[in-house]
Design a protein around this motif. Structure first.
Motif, PDB file in Angstrom:
ATOM      1  N   THR B 336      66.106  49.998  43.654  1.00  0.00           N
ATOM      2  CA  THR B 336      67.239  50.683  43.021  1.00  0.00           C
ATOM      3  C   THR B 336      67.934  49.776  42.008  1.00  0.00           C
ATOM      4  O   THR B 336      68.356  50.227  40.936  1.00  0.00           O
ATOM      5  N   ALA B 337      68.029  48.494  42.346  1.00  0.00           N
ATOM      6  CA  ALA B 337      68.663  47.565  41.415  1.00  0.00           C
ATOM      7  C   ALA B 337      67.868  47.471  40.121  1.00  0.00           C
ATOM      8  O   ALA B 337      68.429  47.497  39.019  1.00  0.00           O
ATOM      9  N   VAL B 338      66.552  47.401  40.251  1.00  0.00           N
ATOM     10  CA  VAL B 338      65.717  47.321  39.043  1.00  0.00           C
ATOM     11  C   VAL B 338      65.843  48.605  38.225  1.00  0.00           C
ATOM     12  O   VAL B 338      65.934  48.591  36.988  1.00  0.00           O
ATOM     13  N   PRO B 348      76.198  46.871  37.867  1.00  0.00           N
ATOM     14  CA  PRO B 348      76.214  47.433  39.219  1.00  0.00           C
ATOM     15  C   PRO B 348      75.049  46.953  40.061  1.00  0.00           C
ATOM     16  O   PRO B 348      75.201  46.733  41.267  1.00  0.00           O
ATOM     17  N   ALA B 349      73.896  46.773  39.410  1.00  0.00           N
ATOM     18  CA  ALA B 349      72.728  46.295  40.146  1.00  0.00           C
ATOM     19  C   ALA B 349      73.021  44.925  40.740  1.00  0.00           C
ATOM     20  O   ALA B 349      72.766  44.682  41.935  1.00  0.00           O
ATOM     21  N   ALA B 350      73.588  44.044  39.942  1.00  0.00           N
ATOM     22  CA  ALA B 350      73.890  42.708  40.429  1.00  0.00           C
ATOM     23  C   ALA B 350      74.919  42.767  41.559  1.00  0.00           C
ATOM     24  O   ALA B 350      74.825  42.035  42.555  1.00  0.00           O
ATOM     25  N   LEU B 351      75.885  43.658  41.434  1.00  0.00           N
ATOM     26  CA  LEU B 351      76.913  43.775  42.470  1.00  0.00           C
ATOM     27  C   LEU B 351      76.295  44.213  43.789  1.00  0.00           C
ATOM     28  O   LEU B 351      76.638  43.695  44.853  1.00  0.00           O
ATOM     29  N   CYS B 399      71.068  45.031  54.003  1.00  0.00           N
ATOM     30  CA  CYS B 399      70.428  45.707  52.873  1.00  0.00           C
ATOM     31  C   CYS B 399      70.737  47.201  52.883  1.00  0.00           C
ATOM     32  O   CYS B 399      70.900  47.819  51.824  1.00  0.00           O
ATOM     33  N   GLY B 400      70.807  47.782  54.084  1.00  0.00           N
ATOM     34  CA  GLY B 400      71.129  49.203  54.153  1.00  0.00           C
ATOM     35  C   GLY B 400      72.523  49.477  53.599  1.00  0.00           C
ATOM     36  O   GLY B 400      72.721  50.395  52.799  1.00  0.00           O
ATOM     37  N   LEU B 401      73.465  48.628  54.006  1.00  0.00           N
ATOM     38  CA  LEU B 401      74.840  48.798  53.507  1.00  0.00           C
ATOM     39  C   LEU B 401      74.881  48.654  51.979  1.00  0.00           C
ATOM     40  O   LEU B 401      75.474  49.475  51.264  1.00  0.00           O
ATOM     41  N   ALA B 402      74.221  47.612  51.500  1.00  0.00           N
ATOM     42  CA  ALA B 402      74.246  47.390  50.050  1.00  0.00           C
ATOM     43  C   ALA B 402      73.563  48.537  49.323  1.00  0.00           C
ATOM     44  O   ALA B 402      74.014  48.968  48.247  1.00  0.00           O
ATOM     45  N   TRP B 403      72.482  49.067  49.912  1.00  0.00           N
ATOM     46  CA  TRP B 403      71.783  50.161  49.247  1.00  0.00           C
ATOM     47  C   TRP B 403      72.661  51.399  49.159  1.00  0.00           C
ATOM     48  O   TRP B 403      72.697  52.088  48.139  1.00  0.00           O
ATOM     49  N   VAL B 404      73.384  51.661  50.245  1.00  0.00           N
ATOM     50  CA  VAL B 404      74.296  52.812  50.211  1.00  0.00           C
ATOM     51  C   VAL B 404      75.367  52.590  49.141  1.00  0.00           C
ATOM     52  O   VAL B 404      75.728  53.513  48.407  1.00  0.00           O
ATOM     53  N   ALA B 408      75.776  55.094  44.951  1.00  0.00           N
ATOM     54  CA  ALA B 408      76.813  55.825  44.202  1.00  0.00           C
ATOM     55  C   ALA B 408      76.696  55.571  42.699  1.00  0.00           C
ATOM     56  O   ALA B 408      76.587  56.527  41.913  1.00  0.00           O
ATOM     57  N   PRO B 409      76.690  54.311  42.247  1.00  0.00           N
ATOM     58  CA  PRO B 409      76.508  54.120  40.804  1.00  0.00           C
ATOM     59  C   PRO B 409      75.164  54.618  40.309  1.00  0.00           C
ATOM     60  O   PRO B 409      75.064  55.091  39.166  1.00  0.00           O
ATOM     61  N   ALA B 410      74.147  54.550  41.153  1.00  0.00           N
ATOM     62  CA  ALA B 410      72.837  55.021  40.697  1.00  0.00           C
ATOM     63  C   ALA B 410      72.890  56.509  40.400  1.00  0.00           C
ATOM     64  O   ALA B 410      72.425  56.962  39.345  1.00  0.00           O
TER      65      ALA B 410
END
Lengths: 605, 484
Positions: B336-338, B348-351, B399-404, B408-410
């Motif tokens: 998702t970050a990529v 947002p990806a870096a965050l 990672c799950g928390l960060a992915w969630v 939102a920005p995604a």
């Protein structure tokens, strides 16, 4: 005076438009100090050759209107905060509404434009905001609003993206660091806000810095257009639809995109015309377009482009003696717009009456259309067989195609010197340079009514409708048969050209306008503050000399100068005694006095 | 027309109807009917070239294409002038100037109707495809090269992992060998990332965060276990973790590419931003689900290949579940970050990556803090969680928390049209350029191989060799292009 010369795709790029004129201006007005703010239109231009800079140019600052926006410092990459975003939304919505509206809404456009400029000064990062989703959304709602342009209503998402992209490029001058102190601005004396006068070339993006500075500190704006920017935009849009350049999105040819961009251009030009103190079109044609785009008549002063007259004035006058073998001369680039075919047909008519007449066609550059040039040569060979004096001599053709620089015509002036009558047969014409050269040379002319021909020739030559070879032949015959009339017309044409179309006339006009604008400038900051006191800010407040140089005598230091001049990297070439602008600009023997269309009061046609 | 009684009928001559009207006209029709004796009769006279009743119509026909596609009367006016029609010529068409003529043409020409909204809601598969820059060669070759590139990390891993090389090597060479392998994989990953990001600058923070995440996935669980229970600090994760992550590069890169292509197709057929967002949301969900499925499948395959343990044997094991969740969440987070960065939102990806790193670092610090005197019981909740699901629970949670958080920005950004601008990423971004070029010294232009442009409006420079000019100002000159 410190003059900021604002150009877009022109000076100092050697490949730019009106580079020659700007070069002569900064060179000719030695007493002023110029800072050139140039916007480049393409990578090729940006990396190409530049003009040699005269010492009057203190600094050249450039920015790009192409490619991606320069990535700012790391801190500038993130988006706006909540307040800045609300401000951006308000201003961009105003601008978008004005651009999309069917009816012109100059006040909304101005509000949005200057609001965005102030936002860029306070918060920076305007290009990123203009490319954001928010901008696209605002533009979409403006397109769908009632009263929007008909063709804009059907704009699809790629269209909106293309428009936003182009708007970001066009509005890039708002976020440059030219305007003095502020976030990211290199302030101080070098800034645009310190200039006494802004001289913008073209009412497009080049005028944006001038508008912004006028809005902030009330710097007067002088607008010069030799080619009207709005018209060029329309012609360019026609071309862009056929072109597939790399940096033009394919969607740019769609009707909604073209209509929105044209609307933006027109609104921007109208705002520039509204704010400019003086607008100087280059001819009546440009003037009509400007009036059409909203320029007020009392601001318009036609200043004809100046042309170098020296090689042509050396040509001897027509002596009024009948020539047994008169020569008709045509100069120019052989291309369809010049309608050389009509000229050849007309010459065939002339030959029927005057069998000894000859025609000299002087090409002045590589032909854009070699096929057309070859066609003309073939036609000439078919119409006019070679002729010899008697059975024992070698024949020649009465029609000669040649180039400038050939042994026959080493210089262009030699071509005019050989002419009995100079003919211009164009079907399409802008400002007819070859006609002016013929006038400088004192030759009688026959020309077609195209472009600015009537305006240039006045009553000093014959004018007839284009694409009419018979009329052209009749007019040529009239002049060939009447050498005295030819001589009279030639002398009148030379007098007219020397009065109106010399470089000196052009420089004189702009110099006068500079002084007039500085005299009328308000002393305080801002346009609305206080009453206007004439001469509140003298033109000598900033003299383009270095005080410590020692070249300037003590008697020449202006006693009442308001602020000390800062030391500069370069000095004026001739500051001895009095400033060079105070000395007579023209040499002896040339006519005195500005042309009739140059004076104050919006004269001219 | 002598003594005609009035009766209603169509007029037959240009003359008056009857006596009364002829009186009103003041004409003398009788005299007009009888020409002078010397004058030629009507049929002998030279044929008069008649102007058409509607002079504008031929012009309209001549310029019909121009008029049909014009968006503004001024556009027609500019083009007419380029064709040589000036105000004098406009008088022939009974107009005062070219602008009036252009307005009539604009009003009379049938506007080209805007193209009908596309019927098919489903975008066509064929069409423009996203360009993958910096891979020369024809299209087929490029595709193969790209696929091989994305498969390379997995292949390298597969070759390196089962090999007993590190075990046979002397201990002094084991670490350099591992470092070399890691560098190799990092180089390949960088190439894949550059391709996937399409020139969007990433910056150091997200790269560092990604390296931390990968490092934690490989070594973090062992470290956490050691901090909690003691033992060797450096206990690498099972080999299938590394293999899964390395092979997951291929589906992730394909998903990024697929998302960009699909979004562009949807963009081309959307009439409004809302419609585009409505079409892009299912696409995003599908791509994320696809990536998730691919990760699970690769994990199962890798585990089977390396451990020989078939799926589902031994029932649901909490430790295995946590490990699977951890690897899946890590992969999804990186993907998702990529995806966000590739569409111009590296921040947002870096965050999002930073959130995951912070949680992981927090857990490690928490476990380490228990070793401090007086804080023995502080790690009780962490110990309980690790006892339940193994140390992988921490990674899964982080990672799950960060992915969630990243979701939102995604959803917000990637369903917006600005993220899919056709030109975004087509250019190489340029570093901040100095806007001001102070003139260092008098710089003369090189001898003009490029001749200063010569237009009638802008006459020739002083000293230039004389030449006449000439291209008409009326001919199209393109903005964005230099004057010829």
């Amino acid at each position: 005076m410190r003059i900021a010369l604002l150009t877009e795709g022109g000076y100092p790029y050697a490949r730019g438009e009106s580079a020659a004129w700007c070069g002569r201006l900064v060179q000719g007005l030695g007493g002023h100090e110029f800072t050139v703010y140039a916007l480049s239109r393409s990578r090729r231009q940006d990396e190409g050759a530049r003009c040699a800079l005269p010492p009057t140019v203190r600094e050249v600052r450039t920015a790009r209107l192409w490619g991606p926006p320069a990535v700012g410092r790391p801190g500038e990459r993130r988006g706006y905060g909540r307040r800045a975003r609300a401000l951006f939304a308000a201003h961009f919505a105003e601008l978008a509404a004005a651009v999309c509206a069917e009816e012109p809404q100059a006040d909304r456009f101005a509000t949005g434009l200057y609001g965005l400029g102030d936002l860029a000064r306070e918060h920076g990062r305007l290009p990123a905001a203009l490319r954001s989703e928010q901008a696209v959304r605002l533009l979409e709602s403006a397109c769908r609003a009632p009263g929007a342009l008909r063709s804009a209503r059907s704009a699809s998402v790629p269209d909106l993206l293309a428009v936003v992209e182009r708007l970001e490029r066009a509005l890039r001058p708002l976020s440059l660091d030219w305007y003095g102190p502020g976030p990211g601005g290199s302030g101080g004396d070098a800034a645009l806000t310190a200039a006494d006068l802004c001289h913008a070339v073209g009412a497009g993006p080049a005028a944006l810095p001038g508008l912004l500075v006028r809005h902030r500190v009330g710097t007067p704006l002088l607008l010069t257009e030799y080619g009207v920017r709005v018209r060029e935009h329309y012609l360019g849009a026609v071309g862009a639809a056929r072109r597939s350049a790399r940096d033009v999105p394919p969607a740019a040819s769609a009707a909604p995109v073209r209509s929105l961009l044209a609307s933006f251009q027109a609104r921007l030009a109208a705002e520039a015309y509204r704010c400019a103190e003086v607008i100087t079109p280059g001819n009546a044609h440009a003037r009509r377009w400007q009036e059409r785009c909203g320029a007020e008549r009392h601001k318009l002063r036609t200043v004809y482009p100046g042309m170098e007259s020296r090689p042509f004035t050396a040509v001897a006058e027509d002596d009024g003696v009948a020539d047994p073998a008169p020569t008709l001369v045509w100069t120019g680039r052989v291309e369809p717009a010049k309608d050389v075919v009509a000229l050849l047909h007309a010459f065939a008519e002339v030959r029927r009456v005057e069998p000894r007449a000859r025609l000299l066609l002087v090409g002045s550059g590589p032909a854009d259309d070699p096929a057309y040039a070859a066609h003309c040569r073939v036609l000439a060979a078919q119409l006019f067989p070679d002729e010899a004096r008697d059975a024992r001599s070698v024949g020649t053709n009465p029609v000669t195609f040649t180039e400038v620089g050939s042994p026959e015509v080493p210089r262009l002036a030699d071509a005019y010197a050989r002419a009995a009558v100079v003919v211009l047969s164009s079907a399409v014409e802008g400002f007819p340079v070859s006609l002016v050269e013929a006038m400088f040379s004192g030759r009688a002319t026959v020309s077609t009514d195209a472009g600015a021909v009537c305006e240039v020739i006045g009553g000093t030559g014959l004018v007839l409708p284009p694409r009419n070879p018979r009329a052209l032949a009749d007019a040529c015959l009239q002049l060939l048969r009447d050498p005295a009339r030819r001589a009279r017309l030639g002398a009148a044409a030379r007098a007219r050209a020397l009065e109106l179309f010399t470089v000196e006339q052009n420089l004189e006009a702009f110099h006068g306008m500079y002084l007039e604008l500085i005299a009328r400038r308000r002393a305080g900051r801002g346009t609305s503050g206080g009453r206007a006191h004439p001469f509140a800010r003298p033109a000598e407040a900033h003299v383009a000399v270095r005080w410590a140089s020692g070249r300037l005598g003590p008697e020449a230091a202006p006693a009442g100068a308001g602020e000390p001049a800062v030391p500069h990297t370069r000095t004026s070439p001739a500051p001895v005694g009095r400033p060079s602008w105070a000395r007579p600009a023209r040499g002896p023997g040339e006519p005195v006095g500005p042309g009739p269309r140059v004076g104050a009061g919006g004269g001219g046609r | 027309m002598s003594t005609v009684e009035y009766e209603p009928r169509a007029p037959q001559s240009p003359g008056a109807w009857n006596e009364r009207s002829s009186a009103a006209l003041g004409a003398t029709p009788r005299r007009r009917e009888r020409p002078a004796a010397g004058a030629p009769r009507a049929e002998e006279r030279a044929p008069v070239r008649r102007e058409p009743a509607d002079p504008v119509r031929p012009l309209l026909h001549q310029h019909r294409e121009l008029c049909a596609r014009a968006v503004d009367p001024l556009e027609i006016a500019a083009a007419l002038e380029a064709h040589g029609i000036n105000d004098r010529a406009a008088a022939r068409y009974r107009h005062r100037d070219v602008f009036g003529l252009a307005e009539e043409l604009f009003a009379r020409s049938a506007r080209l109707e805007p193209p009908a909204p596309p019927k098919a809601d489903r975008p066509r598969r064929a069409g423009r495809r996203t360009r993958w820059p910096r891979t020369p060669g024809p299209k087929g070759v490029r595709t193969v090269v790209r696929a091989a590139l994305t498969l390379l990390p997995g292949t390298l891993c597969a070759l390196a992992l089962p090999a007993p090389l590190p075990a046979q090597l002397p201990a002094s060479l084991r670490w350099p060998a591992a470092l070399l392998a890691a560098l190799l994989v990092a180089g390949v990953l960088r190439a894949v990332l550059r391709t996937a990001l399409r020139g969007v600058p990433l910056g150091w923070p997200p790269v560092l965060a990604g390296v931390w995440l990968l490092g934690y996935a490989l070594l973090g669980d062992g470290l956490l276990g050691a901090l909690l229970d003691g033992g060797a600090l450096l206990r690498p994760a099972p080999r299938w973790v590394a293999l899964t992550l390395a092979f997951a590069v291929a589906p992730a890169a394909w998903c990024v590419h697929r998302f960009a292509t699909g979004a562009r197709h949807r963009l081309a057929v959307s009439r409004s931003l809302g419609a585009f967002a409505a079409r892009a949301r299912p696409l995003l969900a599908g791509i994320l689900a696809l990536c998730c499925l691919a990760l699970l499948a690769i994990q199962a395959a890798a585990r089977y290949a390396l451990t020989g343990a078939p799926l589902g044997v031994g029932g649901p094991d909490a430790h295995l579940l946590a490990g699977t969740a951890a690897v899946t969440a890590t992969g999804l987070l990186l993907f998702t970050a990529v995806l966000l960065a590739a569409h111009g939102f590296p921040r947002p990806a870096a965050l999002g990556l930073a959130v995951a790193c912070a949680v992981q670092a927090l857990a490690l610090g928490w476990a380490a803090a228990a070793d401090l005197p007086g804080l023995d019981a502080i790690d009780a909740p962490l110990r309980r969680a690790v006892d339940t699901g193994g140390p992988a629970v921490v990674q899964a949670a982080a990672c799950g928390l960060a992915w969630v958080c990243l979701l939102a920005p995604a959803v917000t950004h990637l369903t917006g049209a600005a993220a899919h601008h056709p030109l975004r990423g087509a250019f190489r971004p340029e570093a901040a350029t100095p806007a001001a070029v102070p003139v260092p010294a008098r710089r003369a232009a090189p001898p003009p191989t490029v001749r200063p442009p010569e237009t009638p409006d802008h006459p020739r420079p002083q000293g230039a060799p004389p030449m006449t000019v000439s291209h008409a100002a009326g001919l199209p000159r393109l903005p964005g292009e230099e004057a010829r």
